[in-house]
Design an enzyme around this catalytic site. Structure first.
Site, PDB file in Angstrom:
ATOM      1  N   LEU A  64     -24.119   7.034   9.381  1.00 55.32           N
ATOM      2  CA  LEU A  64     -24.072   7.145   7.923  1.00 55.32           C
ATOM      3  C   LEU A  64     -25.448   7.491   7.369  1.00 55.32           C
ATOM      4  CD1 LEU A  64     -21.870   3.979   7.684  1.00 55.32           C
ATOM      5  CD2 LEU A  64     -21.126   6.272   6.980  1.00 55.32           C
ATOM      6  N   PRO A  65     -25.507   7.954   6.102  1.00 60.94           N
ATOM      7  CA  PRO A  65     -26.797   8.421   5.578  1.00 60.94           C
ATOM      8  C   PRO A  65     -27.881   7.338   5.532  1.00 60.94           C
ATOM      9  CG  PRO A  65     -24.991   9.240   4.226  1.00 60.94           C
ATOM     10  CD  PRO A  65     -24.392   8.268   5.198  1.00 60.94           C
ATOM     11  N   THR A  95     -30.210   6.439  10.662  1.00 62.66           N
ATOM     12  CA  THR A  95     -31.628   6.089  10.587  1.00 62.66           C
ATOM     13  C   THR A  95     -31.816   5.202   9.361  1.00 62.66           C
ATOM     14  OG1 THR A  95     -32.223   8.222  11.542  1.00 62.66           O
ATOM     15  CG2 THR A  95     -33.981   6.975  10.474  1.00 62.66           C
ATOM     16  N   LYS A 170     -37.663   5.556  15.947  1.00 63.13           N
ATOM     17  CA  LYS A 170     -37.115   6.698  15.196  1.00 63.13           C
ATOM     18  C   LYS A 170     -37.985   7.034  13.977  1.00 63.13           C
ATOM     19  CE  LYS A 170     -34.333   9.767  13.601  1.00 63.13           C
ATOM     20  NZ  LYS A 170     -34.313  11.086  14.219  1.00 63.13           N
ATOM     21  N   LYS A 245     -35.864  10.382   2.835  1.00 63.37           N
ATOM     22  CA  LYS A 245     -35.517   8.977   3.098  1.00 63.37           C
ATOM     23  C   LYS A 245     -36.332   8.437   4.272  1.00 63.37           C
ATOM     24  CE  LYS A 245     -32.461   8.313   5.987  1.00 63.37           C
ATOM     25  NZ  LYS A 245     -31.442   8.112   6.997  1.00 63.37           N
TER      26      LYS A 245
HETATM   27  P1  NAD Z   1     -24.512  13.731   6.620  1.00 67.76           P
HETATM   28  O1  NAD Z   1     -24.890  13.519   5.201  1.00 67.76           O
HETATM   29  O2  NAD Z   1     -24.211  15.107   7.124  1.00 67.76           O
HETATM   30  O3  NAD Z   1     -23.215  12.826   6.980  1.00 67.76           O
HETATM   31  C1  NAD Z   1     -23.005  11.545   6.525  1.00 67.76           C
HETATM   32  C2  NAD Z   1     -21.493  11.307   6.507  1.00 67.76           C
HETATM   33  O4  NAD Z   1     -21.265   9.948   6.119  1.00 67.76           O
HETATM   34  C3  NAD Z   1     -20.756  12.200   5.507  1.00 67.76           C
HETATM   35  O5  NAD Z   1     -19.676  12.847   6.152  1.00 67.76           O
HETATM   36  C4  NAD Z   1     -20.275  11.214   4.439  1.00 67.76           C
HETATM   37  O6  NAD Z   1     -19.045  11.579   3.842  1.00 67.76           O
HETATM   38  C5  NAD Z   1     -20.142   9.946   5.267  1.00 67.76           C
HETATM   39  N1  NAD Z   1     -20.153   8.728   4.456  1.00 67.76           N
HETATM   40  C6  NAD Z   1     -21.035   8.358   3.499  1.00 67.76           C
HETATM   41  N2  NAD Z   1     -20.720   7.154   3.003  1.00 67.76           N
HETATM   42  C7  NAD Z   1     -19.608   6.758   3.673  1.00 67.76           C
HETATM   43  C8  NAD Z   1     -18.781   5.603   3.603  1.00 67.76           C
HETATM   44  N3  NAD Z   1     -19.044   4.608   2.751  1.00 67.76           N
HETATM   45  N4  NAD Z   1     -17.724   5.533   4.423  1.00 67.76           N
HETATM   46  C9  NAD Z   1     -17.454   6.537   5.300  1.00 67.76           C
HETATM   47  N5  NAD Z   1     -18.186   7.657   5.409  1.00 67.76           N
HETATM   48  C10 NAD Z   1     -19.245   7.762   4.591  1.00 67.76           C
HETATM   49  O7  NAD Z   1     -25.667  13.043   7.471  1.00 67.76           O
HETATM   50  P2  NAD Z   1     -26.091  13.377   8.989  1.00 67.76           P
HETATM   51  O8  NAD Z   1     -26.985  14.551   8.992  1.00 67.76           O
HETATM   52  O9  NAD Z   1     -24.865  13.342   9.845  1.00 67.76           O
HETATM   53  O10 NAD Z   1     -27.017  12.088   9.282  1.00 67.76           O
HETATM   54  C11 NAD Z   1     -26.470  10.792   9.493  1.00 67.76           C
HETATM   55  C12 NAD Z   1     -27.610   9.864   9.870  1.00 67.76           C
HETATM   56  O11 NAD Z   1     -28.253  10.375  11.050  1.00 67.76           O
HETATM   57  C13 NAD Z   1     -28.704   9.737   8.803  1.00 67.76           C
HETATM   58  O12 NAD Z   1     -29.164   8.423   8.756  1.00 67.76           O
HETATM   59  C14 NAD Z   1     -29.789  10.704   9.290  1.00 67.76           C
HETATM   60  O13 NAD Z   1     -31.064  10.315   8.820  1.00 67.76           O
HETATM   61  C15 NAD Z   1     -29.636  10.570  10.790  1.00 67.76           C
HETATM   62  N6  NAD Z   1     -30.051  11.747  11.580  1.00 67.76           N
HETATM   63  C16 NAD Z   1     -29.714  13.010  11.197  1.00 67.76           C
HETATM   64  C17 NAD Z   1     -30.119  14.089  11.991  1.00 67.76           C
HETATM   65  C18 NAD Z   1     -29.776  15.526  11.621  1.00 67.76           C
HETATM   66  O14 NAD Z   1     -30.343  16.452  12.237  1.00 67.76           O
HETATM   67  N7  NAD Z   1     -28.873  15.778  10.681  1.00 67.76           N
HETATM   68  C19 NAD Z   1     -30.844  13.869  13.153  1.00 67.76           C
HETATM   69  C20 NAD Z   1     -31.134  12.567  13.532  1.00 67.76           C
HETATM   70  C21 NAD Z   1     -30.725  11.507  12.732  1.00 67.76           C
END
Ligand code: NAD
Length: 306
Positions: A64-65, A95, A170, A245
């Protein structure tokens, strides 16, 4: 295993797909119905709530975000803790800050569950290829338990120490990433202004001492690396708001530890500027727009240009 998976965004969707490919039965939930449908088409079962995803699961994963989303997914009336059986481990790969991890671990422990932090590095490409690095915080026995599940999605599964230390690793990694991306953006833009071909400059940096992931895999100048978000209008990668963030997590943790983060604080302001200009959803490498077009139209995803 029966795995409940919550959060099917840029990272969670390909990770859940790799669990399916490894033969696990995956029950998924996301607020975005289209994201759920895409996973159902790939063989997952849809759940109507985090509680439903956790019911009967032998392991629950969240991606999740931010910490607020993890808190609500865990503890809402229809949250994970309302459905999960005692003894089942929750793995959170979002994260978030180490202090929230400890609070969630205590909350889970009161329900008879372990909560393991396992944030990832490797980007959306690594998530799709199943080559992520997982930084795991938790007891040695919890690490041994989650390792086979994580191995379906990653190739480096590292035990960092106690609960929360996965997030420490991280946050420090992304502090470097946020700074190096701004540095590469600055250098590539200077080279462009001074008249060198971007591909030539990128090639030189990538075989010289300036080489880093931000230059050789995710180069912010469009056209230098074909698979980088910059070459597809800064879409589908690691959002600027997520980088903002993470730098906030680093500067907060630094304040707590009485430790300076000079470059991290400056980088945080660059991504803050991008976010304020409406570019929060673009990949964080779009920070180069601050140099190439002064961010005047930073939310425009066409790659900008001086
Ligand atoms: P994203 O915004 O693409 O996806 C987040 C998902 O969570 C969305 O589909 C959203 O609808 C869902 N969501 C939000 N609130 C929710 C809830 N209450 N119930 C159910 N679903 C819910 O984010 P991402 O890029 O997939 O990143 C996710 C995490 O991983 C973050 O913490 C980010 O910092 C970390 N991260 C991302 C990357 C990257 O390259 N994108 C790399 C490493 C770590």
């Amino acid at each position: 295993m029966k795995i409940g998976f919550i959060g099917l965004g840029n990272m969670g969707a390909p990770m859940a797909r790799n669990l399916l490919k490894a033969g696990h039965a995956v029950r998924v939930f996301d607020l975005d119905a289209q994201a759920v449908q895409a996973l159902v088409d790939a063989g997952a079962q849809a759940a109507g709530s985090p509680k439903a995803a956790a019911t009967d699961a032998e392991c629950v994963m969240t991606m999740l975000p931010a910490a607020a989303h993890v808190r609500s997914v865990l503890s809402a009336d229809d949250g994970v803790l309302a459905g999960i059986a005692k003894g089942v481990t929750i793995i959170d790969s979002s994260t978030i800050d180490p202090a929230s991890v400890k609070a969630f671990a205590e909350l889970a422990a009161r329900h008879g569950n372990s909560f393991v932090d396992a944030p990832v590095s490797g980007g959306t490409g690594g998530a799709a290829a199943g080559t992520l690095t997982f930084m795991v915080g938790g007891s040695a026995s919890a690490y041994e338990e989650v390792k086979p599940v994580l191995a379906a999605m990653g190739k480096n599964i590292v035990h960092c120490g106690d609960t929360g230390t996965g997030q420490v690793a991280k946050i420090c990694n992304n502090l470097v990433l946020g700074i190096t991306m701004a540095g590469v953006a600055e250098a590539m833009s200077l080279g462009e202004a001074l008249g060198i071909d971007a591909k030539v400059l990128g090639g030189i940096i990538n075989t010289s001492t300036g080489r880093c992931w931000s230059s050789d895999t995710y180069n912010p100048m469009p056209g230098v690396i074909d698979s980088a978000p910059s070459t597809r209008g800064y879409t589908g990668g690691f959002g600027t708001d997520l980088m903002l963030k993470d730098l906030g997590l680093a500067t907060d943790a630094a304040r707590f530890a009485h430790q300076p983060v000079y470059l991290g604080a400056l980088a945080q302001q660059l991504y803050q500027t991008m976010s304020s200009k409406g570019a929060g959803r673009l990949d964080f490498s779009a920070v180069i727009k601050l140099y190439r077009d002064d961010g005047r139209d930073a939310s425009n995803s066409n790659g900008g240009g001086a």
